[in-house]
Design a protein around this motif. Sequence first.
Motif, mmCIF file in Angstrom:
data_model
loop_
_atom_site.group_PDB
_atom_site.id
_atom_site.type_symbol
_atom_site.label_atom_id
_atom_site.label_comp_id
_atom_site.label_asym_id
_atom_site.label_seq_id
_atom_site.Cartn_x
_atom_site.Cartn_y
_atom_site.Cartn_z
ATOM 1 N N MET A 168 30.508 42.764 28.301
ATOM 2 C CA MET A 168 31.745 43.332 28.847
ATOM 3 C C MET A 168 31.838 43.148 30.356
ATOM 4 S SD MET A 168 31.901 46.765 26.442
ATOM 5 C CE MET A 168 33.432 47.404 27.101
ATOM 6 N N SER A 169 30.704 43.132 31.046
ATOM 7 C CA SER A 169 30.751 42.939 32.497
ATOM 8 C C SER A 169 31.271 41.547 32.835
ATOM 9 C CB SER A 169 29.369 43.158 33.107
ATOM 10 O OG SER A 169 28.442 42.209 32.609
ATOM 11 N N THR A 170 30.819 40.536 32.074
ATOM 12 C CA THR A 170 31.297 39.174 32.309
ATOM 13 C C THR A 170 32.764 39.041 31.943
ATOM 14 O OG1 THR A 170 29.095 38.280 31.879
ATOM 15 C CG2 THR A 170 30.946 36.744 31.709
ATOM 16 N N LEU A 171 33.166 39.601 30.802
ATOM 17 C CA LEU A 171 34.538 39.454 30.326
ATOM 18 C C LEU A 171 35.533 40.170 31.235
ATOM 19 C CD1 LEU A 171 33.873 39.938 26.499
ATOM 20 C CD2 LEU A 171 34.388 37.790 27.684
ATOM 21 N N SER A 172 35.191 41.360 31.698
ATOM 22 C CA SER A 172 36.115 42.093 32.571
ATOM 23 C C SER A 172 36.306 41.358 33.895
ATOM 24 C CB SER A 172 35.588 43.515 32.827
ATOM 25 O OG SER A 172 34.351 43.492 33.502
ATOM 26 N N SER A 173 35.212 40.795 34.420
ATOM 27 C CA SER A 173 35.318 40.025 35.656
ATOM 28 C C SER A 173 36.183 38.789 35.456
ATOM 29 C CB SER A 173 33.914 39.596 36.121
ATOM 30 O OG SER A 173 33.112 40.719 36.365
ATOM 31 N N SER A 174 36.045 38.169 34.298
ATOM 32 C CA SER A 174 36.841 36.994 33.979
ATOM 33 C C SER A 174 38.328 37.337 33.932
ATOM 34 C CB SER A 174 36.398 36.423 32.631
ATOM 35 O OG SER A 174 37.256 35.393 32.213
ATOM 36 N N LEU A 175 38.679 38.450 33.299
ATOM 37 C CA LEU A 175 40.089 38.848 33.192
ATOM 38 C C LEU A 175 40.685 39.140 34.562
ATOM 39 C CD1 LEU A 175 40.106 41.206 30.059
ATOM 40 C CD2 LEU A 175 40.530 38.750 30.187
ATOM 41 N N ASN A 176 39.953 39.877 35.385
ATOM 42 C CA ASN A 176 40.487 40.249 36.692
ATOM 43 C C ASN A 176 40.615 39.048 37.617
ATOM 44 O OD1 ASN A 176 39.998 41.666 39.647
ATOM 45 N ND2 ASN A 176 41.098 42.979 38.216
ATOM 46 N N SER A 177 39.627 38.153 37.606
ATOM 47 C CA SER A 177 39.705 36.972 38.475
ATOM 48 C C SER A 177 40.783 36.014 37.980
ATOM 49 C CB SER A 177 38.348 36.270 38.540
ATOM 50 O OG SER A 177 37.916 35.858 37.263
ATOM 51 N N SER A 178 40.967 35.906 36.663
ATOM 52 C CA SER A 178 42.029 35.055 36.126
ATOM 53 C C SER A 178 43.397 35.600 36.515
ATOM 54 C CB SER A 178 41.915 34.963 34.600
ATOM 55 O OG SER A 178 40.735 34.301 34.212
ATOM 56 N N ALA A 179 43.552 36.921 36.445
ATOM 57 C CA ALA A 179 44.817 37.537 36.851
ATOM 58 C C ALA A 179 45.077 37.289 38.334
ATOM 59 C CB ALA A 179 44.788 39.039 36.549
ATOM 60 N N ALA A 180 44.028 37.375 39.154
ATOM 61 C CA ALA A 180 44.185 37.131 40.592
ATOM 62 C C ALA A 180 44.649 35.706 40.854
ATOM 63 C CB ALA A 180 42.868 37.405 41.318
ATOM 64 N N ALA A 181 44.029 34.736 40.176
ATOM 65 C CA ALA A 181 44.406 33.337 40.369
ATOM 66 C C ALA A 181 45.825 33.083 39.891
ATOM 67 C CB ALA A 181 43.418 32.426 39.633
ATOM 68 N N ALA A 182 46.188 33.642 38.747
ATOM 69 C CA ALA A 182 47.522 33.411 38.189
ATOM 70 C C ALA A 182 48.605 33.995 39.086
ATOM 71 C CB ALA A 182 47.614 34.015 36.788
ATOM 72 N N VAL A 183 48.373 35.207 39.588
ATOM 73 C CA VAL A 183 49.386 35.855 40.430
ATOM 74 C C VAL A 183 49.474 35.194 41.792
ATOM 75 C CG1 VAL A 183 50.008 37.984 41.625
ATOM 76 C CG2 VAL A 183 49.246 38.072 39.250
ATOM 77 N N SER A 184 48.331 35.023 42.455
ATOM 78 C CA SER A 184 48.335 34.535 43.836
ATOM 79 C C SER A 184 48.627 33.052 43.948
ATOM 80 C CB SER A 184 46.982 34.849 44.482
ATOM 81 O OG SER A 184 46.981 34.474 45.834
ATOM 82 N N ASP A 185 48.114 32.255 43.007
ATOM 83 C CA ASP A 185 48.250 30.805 43.128
ATOM 84 C C ASP A 185 49.466 30.240 42.402
ATOM 85 O OD1 ASP A 185 45.928 30.804 44.599
ATOM 86 O OD2 ASP A 185 44.635 30.367 42.886
#
Length: 514
Positions: free
Chosen positions: A347-364
């Motif tokens: 869950m630690s890996t998956l949650s980090s993946s979701l949050n970083s993916s959301a950051a890239a999608a929104v910002s980039d």
Amino acid sequence: MDLSISLIDASILVVYMLAMVALGVWVGRDQKDLSGYLLGGRDLPWWAILGSIVATETSTATFLSVPGIAFAAGGDMRFLQLALGFLLGRVIVAIVLVPLYCRGKIFTAYEILQQRFGGASKQCASLLFLITRNLGDGLRLFLAGIALEKVLGIDLHFCIALIGIATILYTFFGGMKAVIWSDCLQLVVYMAGGLLALKILVGFLPGGWAELWEFGNSSGRFQLLDFRWQSTETFSLWTETYTFWSGLIGGAVLTLGTHGTDQMFVQRYLCARSSRDAQRAVIASGVVVFAQFALFLLLGVALAAYYTAVEPQTFEHNDEVFATFIVDHLPIGLVGITLAAVFAAAMSTLSSSLNSSAAAAVSDFYAPWAYPELADDDSQTDHSHKLLSAGRVFTIIFGVLQIAIGMGASYLSRSVVGDALAIAGFTAGILLGVFGLGMFSRSAHQRGALVGMVTGIAVLTAVKFGTSIAWPWFAIIGSLATFASGYLASQFIPSQSPAASSVEKDSRHDEESR
């Protein structure tokens, strides 16, 4: 439902997942803007970021598979040579790249590429990250689902959905703060679970610790360093995975790619209160990771001693040995706690993946398309609520996508899944090559960078499926192929347009003035 464990242990596991969701809701109760949601308000302590870095790079596969390396016939501790390379790579990341990221108010690692080359390079790099990250973590979700299926005796697809939905919920409500604080908790849980399992394992050995040391020495499982470098009839430096040179050099370059250019890790540096705090967290994480791998490998030696001297048994897959011991031999209650440690790693890996993916999608992607005026508005105040909502929506989208990938993987063979995970790991070398191109070549331009990325993907695919080269060398090959082809393309292909050339000149002027 035919439980493989007791109802008490199953309840502990379910309560743990529910507690993670509750933590996310509580931590995220005061989220007001995108910076708070994606970067924790840039005000998190260095030791929490350290814990999050370590927990993020530790998945269920790590927790269960690393002991299998030392357990296997002919297995030993040489895997730790990679950890030495990981530590060296982090020192370089801390000195060279972290100050670069912490200099401005950026949200993703790939905004650096926009400043150097232009928007297309940023978006191509970000898209490569999003594709490979969600493919890889969808497959890791599948592997975690297999473990839960064996434990609870319920449908695999339901297990995948259960882990995925629990992770989506606490990431959705809590954002980056929930991810980092839950990572710290999960790091403590799975390290405690590993230490507890080791203590119980040694207790089962008639001679205790003395027998473990004697078995490890006599079987060669305590071998740590392998300095061979010259190829012989039975050995090749390029195809042998665990040597000092592939570990130190390959591990260092791999870490430069993962921890230096991967949004999932760079995002943590951006959460720090200062560049110095981020540097401290990165370097210290290398020490903790070394200790973590040493623990998991020692577990593998203890498992080999147990299944040799106490309960002789063979296993079809070495990465199933630790999970089998947990379910079959730990006392009621401790099974649930240790299994919670296994899923904490997932869950630690998956949650980090979701949050970083959301950051890239929104910002980039989303923000430049929906609000182009934000390019000149660092505060983003006027649209903070809308961007926060977009970040949460993308968290759900990527969570559902990873669940779908995990379910789809259930129809593939384990070898296919392994190959797909290898492809997902291509990103590190390719992105490192692009960043290197921007930092060390003044003549490189955007078209050259794009050619470099495409070439890097092609070369690594050929190396993976057409040669027997060991995977620690992949990041080196990918980065060199990307850098060299990007540099050469920049010499022979004209820049995109006068406007693009102007952007590049301005960016170089800014670099020189800094």
